[in-house]
Scaffold this motif. Structure first.
Motif, PDB file in Angstrom:
ATOM      1  N   PHE A  51       0.829  -1.206   0.000  1.00  0.00           N
ATOM      2  CA  PHE A  51       0.000   0.000   0.000  1.00  0.00           C
ATOM      3  C   PHE A  51       0.864   1.257   0.000  1.00  0.00           C
ATOM      4  N   THR A  52       1.891   1.297   0.845  1.00  0.00           N
ATOM      5  CA  THR A  52       2.774   2.464   0.881  1.00  0.00           C
ATOM      6  C   THR A  52       3.602   2.576  -0.395  1.00  0.00           C
ATOM      7  N   ALA A  53       3.931   1.435  -1.011  1.00  0.00           N
ATOM      8  CA  ALA A  53       4.654   1.463  -2.287  1.00  0.00           C
ATOM      9  C   ALA A  53       3.811   2.097  -3.384  1.00  0.00           C
ATOM     10  N   ALA A  54       2.480   2.048  -3.216  1.00  0.00           N
ATOM     11  CA  ALA A  54       1.561   2.650  -4.200  1.00  0.00           C
ATOM     12  C   ALA A  54       1.153   4.064  -3.781  1.00  0.00           C
ATOM     13  N   SER A  55       1.959   4.682  -2.910  1.00  0.00           N
ATOM     14  CA  SER A  55       1.762   6.063  -2.450  1.00  0.00           C
ATOM     15  C   SER A  55       0.615   6.220  -1.456  1.00  0.00           C
ATOM     16  N   GLY A  56       0.133   5.111  -0.884  1.00  0.00           N
ATOM     17  CA  GLY A  56      -0.845   5.206   0.182  1.00  0.00           C
ATOM     18  C   GLY A  56      -0.158   5.487   1.507  1.00  0.00           C
ATOM     19  N   LEU A 117     -15.671   3.129   5.452  1.00  0.00           N
ATOM     20  CA  LEU A 117     -15.211   1.780   5.766  1.00  0.00           C
ATOM     21  C   LEU A 117     -14.836   1.111   4.454  1.00  0.00           C
ATOM     22  N   CYS A 118     -14.531  -0.166   4.478  1.00  0.00           N
ATOM     23  CA  CYS A 118     -14.232  -0.903   3.257  1.00  0.00           C
ATOM     24  C   CYS A 118     -14.729  -2.330   3.403  1.00  0.00           C
ATOM     25  N   GLU A 119     -14.686  -3.077   2.319  1.00  0.00           N
ATOM     26  CA  GLU A 119     -15.081  -4.482   2.348  1.00  0.00           C
ATOM     27  C   GLU A 119     -13.901  -5.390   2.671  1.00  0.00           C
ATOM     28  N   ALA A 120     -12.733  -5.034   2.151  1.00  0.00           N
ATOM     29  CA  ALA A 120     -11.550  -5.879   2.370  1.00  0.00           C
ATOM     30  C   ALA A 120     -10.283  -5.112   2.025  1.00  0.00           C
ATOM     31  N   LEU A 121      -9.177  -5.560   2.600  1.00  0.00           N
ATOM     32  CA  LEU A 121      -7.842  -5.095   2.233  1.00  0.00           C
ATOM     33  C   LEU A 121      -7.116  -6.281   1.607  1.00  0.00           C
ATOM     34  N   ASN A 125      -1.359  -6.939  -3.248  1.00  0.00           N
ATOM     35  CA  ASN A 125      -1.078  -5.751  -4.061  1.00  0.00           C
ATOM     36  C   ASN A 125      -1.418  -4.444  -3.356  1.00  0.00           C
ATOM     37  N   GLY A 126      -1.714  -4.511  -2.056  1.00  0.00           N
ATOM     38  CA  GLY A 126      -1.975  -3.296  -1.300  1.00  0.00           C
ATOM     39  C   GLY A 126      -3.218  -2.558  -1.736  1.00  0.00           C
ATOM     40  N   SER A 127      -4.228  -3.293  -2.174  1.00  0.00           N
ATOM     41  CA  SER A 127      -5.451  -2.674  -2.677  1.00  0.00           C
ATOM     42  C   SER A 127      -6.569  -2.709  -1.641  1.00  0.00           C
ATOM     43  N   ILE A 128      -7.547  -1.836  -1.852  1.00  0.00           N
ATOM     44  CA  ILE A 128      -8.710  -1.738  -0.980  1.00  0.00           C
ATOM     45  C   ILE A 128      -9.951  -2.044  -1.807  1.00  0.00           C
ATOM     46  N   SER A 169     -19.735 -14.400   1.636  1.00  0.00           N
ATOM     47  CA  SER A 169     -20.168 -14.827   2.965  1.00  0.00           C
ATOM     48  C   SER A 169     -20.964 -13.733   3.665  1.00  0.00           C
ATOM     49  N   LYS A 170     -20.694 -12.474   3.307  1.00  0.00           N
ATOM     50  CA  LYS A 170     -21.371 -11.344   3.936  1.00  0.00           C
ATOM     51  C   LYS A 170     -22.716 -11.031   3.286  1.00  0.00           C
ATOM     52  N   TYR A 171     -22.759 -11.065   1.962  1.00  0.00           N
ATOM     53  CA  TYR A 171     -23.958 -10.624   1.239  1.00  0.00           C
ATOM     54  C   TYR A 171     -24.725 -11.748   0.546  1.00  0.00           C
ATOM     55  N   GLY A 172     -24.125 -12.917   0.447  1.00  0.00           N
ATOM     56  CA  GLY A 172     -24.781 -13.997  -0.283  1.00  0.00           C
ATOM     57  C   GLY A 172     -24.892 -13.650  -1.762  1.00  0.00           C
ATOM     58  N   SER A 173     -26.065 -13.814  -2.322  1.00  0.00           N
ATOM     59  CA  SER A 173     -26.282 -13.506  -3.740  1.00  0.00           C
ATOM     60  C   SER A 173     -26.639 -12.040  -3.966  1.00  0.00           C
ATOM     61  N   GLN A 174     -26.873 -11.294  -2.887  1.00  0.00           N
ATOM     62  CA  GLN A 174     -27.258  -9.884  -3.001  1.00  0.00           C
ATOM     63  C   GLN A 174     -26.022  -8.980  -2.905  1.00  0.00           C
ATOM     64  N   LEU A 175     -25.165  -9.066  -3.897  1.00  0.00           N
ATOM     65  CA  LEU A 175     -23.944  -8.270  -3.877  1.00  0.00           C
ATOM     66  C   LEU A 175     -24.261  -6.790  -4.080  1.00  0.00           C
ATOM     67  N   PRO A 176     -23.420  -5.906  -3.553  1.00  0.00           N
ATOM     68  CA  PRO A 176     -23.620  -4.468  -3.755  1.00  0.00           C
ATOM     69  C   PRO A 176     -23.626  -4.109  -5.239  1.00  0.00           C
ATOM     70  N   SER A 177     -24.290  -3.014  -5.567  1.00  0.00           N
ATOM     71  CA  SER A 177     -24.403  -2.608  -6.977  1.00  0.00           C
ATOM     72  C   SER A 177     -23.094  -2.082  -7.538  1.00  0.00           C
ATOM     73  N   MET A 178     -22.175  -1.676  -6.671  1.00  0.00           N
ATOM     74  CA  MET A 178     -20.877  -1.185  -7.133  1.00  0.00           C
ATOM     75  C   MET A 178     -19.765  -1.760  -6.269  1.00  0.00           C
ATOM     76  N   LEU A 179     -18.757  -2.311  -6.906  1.00  0.00           N
ATOM     77  CA  LEU A 179     -17.543  -2.763  -6.238  1.00  0.00           C
ATOM     78  C   LEU A 179     -16.359  -2.065  -6.903  1.00  0.00           C
ATOM     79  N   THR A 180     -15.449  -1.551  -6.091  1.00  0.00           N
ATOM     80  CA  THR A 180     -14.297  -0.836  -6.619  1.00  0.00           C
ATOM     81  C   THR A 180     -13.030  -1.332  -5.946  1.00  0.00           C
ATOM     82  N   ILE A 181     -11.999  -1.545  -6.743  1.00  0.00           N
ATOM     83  CA  ILE A 181     -10.689  -1.904  -6.212  1.00  0.00           C
ATOM     84  C   ILE A 181      -9.792  -0.672  -6.350  1.00  0.00           C
ATOM     85  N   VAL A 182      -9.306  -0.174  -5.234  1.00  0.00           N
ATOM     86  CA  VAL A 182      -8.489   1.042  -5.218  1.00  0.00           C
ATOM     87  C   VAL A 182      -7.064   0.675  -4.794  1.00  0.00           C
TER      88      VAL A 182
END
Length: 212
Positions: A51-56, A117-121, A125-128, A169-182
């Protein structure tokens, strides 16, 4: 008349022949194989390094008190005043310690900091992984020039596929309408090959990692 076979025709003939032949899958367990070689580092350490290598900018906190203290010092140093937080769980933490924040989008065009908040780290590759499921929606992680993510050690996974397992495991088949990898703050070098930070989103990205 002699036939002239070009290199391209020969290649296409080989491809057609290969497609007609039935072969067993040489990699039947490919989906279950790790995408990266195993590492002896802790996932938290791997994430912080990548993450810090990617300027975070990464800040580890043992508990909420240390988190608030670190946030106060950082906000005072940077002179942040317009901090927006729309996620109820985060609002509860800030309100518990009387930390001032905007809980609506009033004067949002003047926002300096967006808290989410976030869903995962993702350690490799140091992504969120962010989603639109929380109270922050889509805007809070994109519009303010500073984006602060509060995450917990239980949300650190090794690979992207592990992050999707966590989502399932958190949402089952009802995934959020937007997922972003930062991965790091927004950047571009489209204009005259000059690197510009914050061109299409936040120019600074912080992760506060809390023990869970």
């Amino acid at each position: 008349m002699r036939d002239i076979t070009t290199s391209k025709e020969k290649l296409l003939k080989k491809i057609r022949k290969a497609l007609l032949e039935k072969r067993d899958n040489p990699y039947p367990n490919l989906e279950d194989l790790p995408h990266y070689p195993p590492s002896d580092d802790l996932a938290e350490v791997q994430f912080a390094e990548e993450f810090t290598a990617a300027s975070g900018q990464f800040i580890f906190c043992e508990d909420e008190v240390q988190f608030i203290e670190s946030l106060l010092n950082l906000a005072e140093e940077r002179k942040w005043r317009k901090i927006y937080c729309w996620e109820p769980a985060l609002q509860d933490i800030l309100a518990k310690y009387d930390y001032p924040f905007f809980e609506t989008d009033k004067d949002f065009e003047q926002a300096e900091v967006g808290f989410t908040l976030c869903e995962a780290l993702i350690a490799r590759n140091g992504s969120i992984m962010l989603s639109s499921a929380g109270g922050a929606g889509r805007r809070l992680s994109i519009y303010p020039p500073i984006h602060i993510v509060v995450a917990y050690t239980s949300q650190i996974v090794i690979d992207l596929k592990d992050a999707f397992k966590l989502l399932k495991s958190k949402y089952g088949s009802q995934l959020p309408s937007m997922l972003t990898i930062v991965t790091g703050p927004s950047r571009t070098a489209d204009i005259e090959k000059t690197l510009v930070m914050g061109a299409h989103g936040p120019k600074e990205l912080f992760v506060f990692l809390l023990e869970s």
